[in-house]
Design an enzyme around this catalytic site. Structure first.
Site, PDB file in Angstrom:
ATOM      1  N   ASP A   1      37.901  39.404  42.502  1.00 29.29           N
ATOM      2  CA  ASP A   1      38.346  40.474  43.400  1.00 29.29           C
ATOM      3  C   ASP A   1      37.573  41.750  43.089  1.00 29.29           C
ATOM      4  OD1 ASP A   1      39.705  42.358  44.893  1.00 29.29           O
ATOM      5  OD2 ASP A   1      41.641  42.071  43.921  1.00 29.29           O
TER       6      ASP A   1
ATOM      7  N   ASP B   1      47.880  43.995  47.860  1.00 31.25           N
ATOM      8  CA  ASP B   1      47.685  44.868  46.699  1.00 31.25           C
ATOM      9  C   ASP B   1      48.802  45.902  46.573  1.00 31.25           C
ATOM     10  OD1 ASP B   1      45.169  44.023  45.491  1.00 31.25           O
ATOM     11  OD2 ASP B   1      44.249  44.632  47.376  1.00 31.25           O
TER      12      ASP B   1
END
Length: 225
Positions: free
Chosen positions: A181, A38
């Site tokens: 997610d 991320d």
């Protein structure tokens, strides 16, 4: 791209960065499919995380497992995309509203023989898929607002997963991975799978446990039944 029945992708934003290489090695030994990386810029999302040099260090450490780079940045710039690819990204995932030139950036990724993906935030329209689906390998549906780990998933997003799954099937792009997610745990993952998702980015649910093997085995068992 070889597609399994389901994929488990730990989000290393929740890992212990003091021993990041070791953390990833432990996860690999537990049978994960890839790592989710991320990247947040404290602008597009209200958090600041990691950049290309961290990816470079992971590869230099000897980590060879596939790594998906999820770019939560704006403005999106060609250099940072190319840097991540150069330093070992196997897939670049871009947010649909991070640039006015999404098609261009997806093509840049494809030109480097890298897997390309698009991420849809909870309020992002799915209509854009019609115009870029020919360049996609992954569609990532966010179950929470991007920017922080540990959030509870938004149940209404189930409808979006089902709609996107239908779009993929109707357009004949069954090789596209439908990924989710945010807020995924052992209590809701089967429902997400039954709704059409086949790839799961999991953060807190894995890293809160001392025994990674035990929790990953449990997730595999739930999805296999």
């Amino acid at each position: 791209m070889k597609i399994k029945k389901f994929l488990i992708k730990p989000s290393i934003i929740c890992a212990n960065f003091a021993i990041l290489g070791k953390e990833i090695e432990n996860l690999i030994h537990c049978g994960i499919d890839s790592i989710h990386f991320d990247v947040m810029d404290n602008h597009y999302v209200p958090n600041l995380t990691i950049g290309p040099l961290v990816l470079k260090s992971i590869r230099e450490y000897g980590i060879n497992i596939p790594i998906d780079v999820h770019l939560m940045i704006k403005p999106l710039e060609e250099k940072i995309v190319l840097d991540f690819i150069e330093f070992g990204a196997n897939c670049i995932i871009l947010h649909s509203d991070s640039t006015d030139h999404l098609d261009k950036f997806l093509q840049i990724v494809k030109n480097k023989n890298c897997c390309s993906g698009i991420a849809l935030s909870p309020t992002s329209s799915i209509e854009i898929l019609e115009y870029v689906i020919d360049k996609l390998d992954i569609i990532l549906i966010m179950l929470v607002n991007p920017g922080f780990s540990g959030q509870k998933y938004i149940p209404s997003i189930i409808k979006k997963i089902k709609k996107v799954k239908k779009i993929i099937q109707n357009l004949g792009r069954r090789n596209i991975i439908l990924e989710v997610d945010g807020g995924i745990n052992t209590k809701n993952i089967k429902k997400l799978y039954d709704s059409g998702a086949s790839s799961f980015v999991i953060g807190k649910e894995i890293f809160k446990e001392k025994n990674y093997f035990k929790i990953i085995r449990k997730i595999n068992k739930i999805l296999s039944n």
